[in-house]
Write an enzyme that holds these catalytic residues in place. Structure first.
Site: not given
Length: 519
Positions: A349, A476-478
């Site tokens: 992120s 899933n990650y940002l």
DNA sequence: CAATCCAACTCTGGGGCTAAGTG
DNA sequence: CCACTTAGCCCCAGAGTTGGATT
């Protein structure tokens, strides 16, 4: 040969896969044949003794014809199947949780078939059994009307556990693990969890410098276990490696994460390509995706790694005094809720946020802004090693795009010529009509050059994306609030960044974030 | 002859699927 | 062991394109 129904069904599973590489693999063939034989009658067993003597092409052709027929369906028939699917979705695809009608994620039971493990999986080709009502556990409120089992059958169990989110579970027969039916990512319960995840990552942001100082200090510890822990954490932080839980050998493909790295997965170069203290990583990670990277590290890390390697064989653990539970226990003490995977979320992120700041420039037009966004997204995908096999049609589709670009260029130069001619006309004629013609031609030039620019941007984007998958990090990650804020700041419509499903999943963030949101 | 429509075809994004991770 | 997140592959609906018919 006419087969018994049981043996025939299993044979069709194999026949359907004839075009697939799986069926050329020895393990796949061996596992399949063994399980197939279990379904045969004793006569069949005595007759069918070798897979390589079996010819599945007739079955294969049958299924190909079937799918061809499906494609050839009339409009009317297609409309009917679509309606029927919609009806099924409406009937089975929703549940009520806390008085809200929510979409279920995977409401269909997994059908039987041959197990398709990824990478070098020892169980590939085994028969994945059909799930029967007697295998199914239903989880719902005591007073709710749950689906009834088919006539003459019963569920394995109906329970009322409100501490978990799943609606249905069953045990699969390949690994003996439990499978679940859960809610769609757009549901309240998933959204809140997601939000929480990013809030934990944002808390890490506040103390990450302290933690980094700490692990750098620990590189000099007199205790081996602490040094190993500190070096592993450094890798997890710097390279966004996964934690690396132990896996049962022989049951799964041989893949590793940080804590499970072995001696054979790294090489040390005191000097390499004019850089000092280079570590070369080469291992298979999740889904047997290769991780290959050469990075220069601090001298202390390098010396520690040399120490960890002393007197070890290539198949020995690099971090022999460490595992994920030890590491996570340590992390828990550094920050409430901190685990190894939080670093991946945090670094992904924060990288997106930084890259967006760096790459977006005010004088870009919208397609260029989106290219910048995708490049920022790409930087994250690279960090997290989210790869994909280059699409089978990649070369061709690139060529097609190039043809379009060339044509557009020709169009542009023709339009420019016409524009010039019109201007010349207007100079001699000096009347309203020819002036108007100049305006028209000018507009045409502008329109065509914009189309050309869009195509060129698209080509760049696609080329850079050849082997990189953006979806995984985006989903899933940002932290979606970073993207929402960016869209608002640069007045890019959110639809350009998130498609319909993604907007549903990230509804919470779209509601929440303003243009000044900081991760 | 341009504009519009429409059927047929091509291509790709998105969703479904389910395996493989984490904790 | 269990519950949950993360992951890449595959397929096909539907968007986009083409080309011929019609207005």
């Amino acid at each position: 040969m006419k087969l018994s129904p049981g043996a025939e069904e299993v044979a069709t599973f194999y026949a359907k896969m004839l075009d697939h590489e799986y069926t050329t693999k020895d393990i796949f063939r061996k596992n399949f044949f063994k399980d197939w034989r279990k379904e045969m009658t004793s006569e069949e067993k005595s007759k069918i003794t070798e897979l390589k003597k079996c010819d599945f092409t007739e079955m294969h052709e049958y299924f190909k014809a079937q799918s061809e027929a499906r494609k050839q369906m009339s409009k009317e028939e297609k409309r009917k199947t679509k309606e029927e699917n919609e009806r099924i979705l409406q009937e089975y695809g929703f549940c009520v949780m806390d008085n809200h009608r929510e979409r279920i994620g995977n409401f269909r039971i997994e059908p039987p078939g041959l197990f398709r493990g990824r990478g070098d999986h020892p169980k590939m080709g085994k028969l994945k059994r059909r799930i029967r009502p007697e295998d199914i556990i239903i989880n719902c409120s005591k007073d709710s009307a749950h689906p009834r089992p088919p006539p003459g059958t019963r569920w394995k169990e109906v329970r009322h556990d409100n501490k978990v989110t799943w609606l249905v579970s069953w045990t699969e027969n390949i690994q003996g693990s439990i499978k679940y039916i859960m809610l769609n990512p757009s549901s309240r319960i998933k959204g809140e969890k997601d939000w929480q995840k990013y809030e934990t990552a944002r808390r890490l942001k506040k103390c990450v410098e302290r933690i980094r100082a700490q692990y750098r200090e620990d590189w000099r510890s007199k205790e081996m276990r602490i040094r190993q822990r500190a070096v592993a954490l450094y890798f997890i932080d710097k390279l966004a490696l996964r934690a690396g839980n132990e896996k049962d050998e022989g049951e799964t493909a041989d893949t590793v994460g940080c804590c499970s790295l072995r001696v054979e997965h790294i090489r040390l170069y005191p000097q390499l390509e004019r850089q000092d203290f280079v570590v070369e990583f080469d291992f298979l990670g999740k889904d047997s995706i290769r991780y290959y990277n050469k990075i220069p590290v601090e001298k202390r890390v390098f010396k520690n790694l040399q120490l960890f390697l002393e007197n070890k064989q290539s198949e020995d653990d690099l971090f022999d005094r460490l595992n994920t539970s030890i590491l996570n226990k340590h992390l828990q003490e550094l920050m409430d809720g901190l685990t190894a995977k939080v670093f991946r979320t945090y670094n992904a992120s924060i990288t997106l946020q930084q890259q967006l700041k760096e790459l977006t420039s005010p004088d870009e037009n919208i397609p260029e802004k989106i290219l910048s966004y995708n490049r920022a997204n790409r930087a994250v995908a690279l960090l997290c090693n989210h790869q994909r096999a280059p699409p089978k049609t990649f070369e061709k589709s690139m060529q097609n795009l190039q043809i379009k670009i060339d044509e557009k260029k020709k169009q542009l130069s023709a339009a420019k010529k016409e524009h010039k001619a019109a201007k010349a006309d207007a100079r001699t004629l000096r009347d309203e009509k020819s002036k108007k013609a100049v305006e028209m031609k000018k507009k045409a030039v502008e329109r065509i050059s914009e189309q050309l620019m869009k195509l060129e941007v698209q080509a760049t984007d696609r080329e850079e994306n050849k082997q990189i998958a953006l979806g995984t990090s985006k989903l899933n990650y940002l932290d979606p609030r970073i993207s929402v804020a960016w869209c608002k700041k640069w007045t890019v419509s959110i639809e350009k960044i998130y498609n319909k499903t993604q907007r549903e999943k990230f509804a919470w963030a779209i509601d929440m974030a303003d243009d000044d949101f900081e991760f």
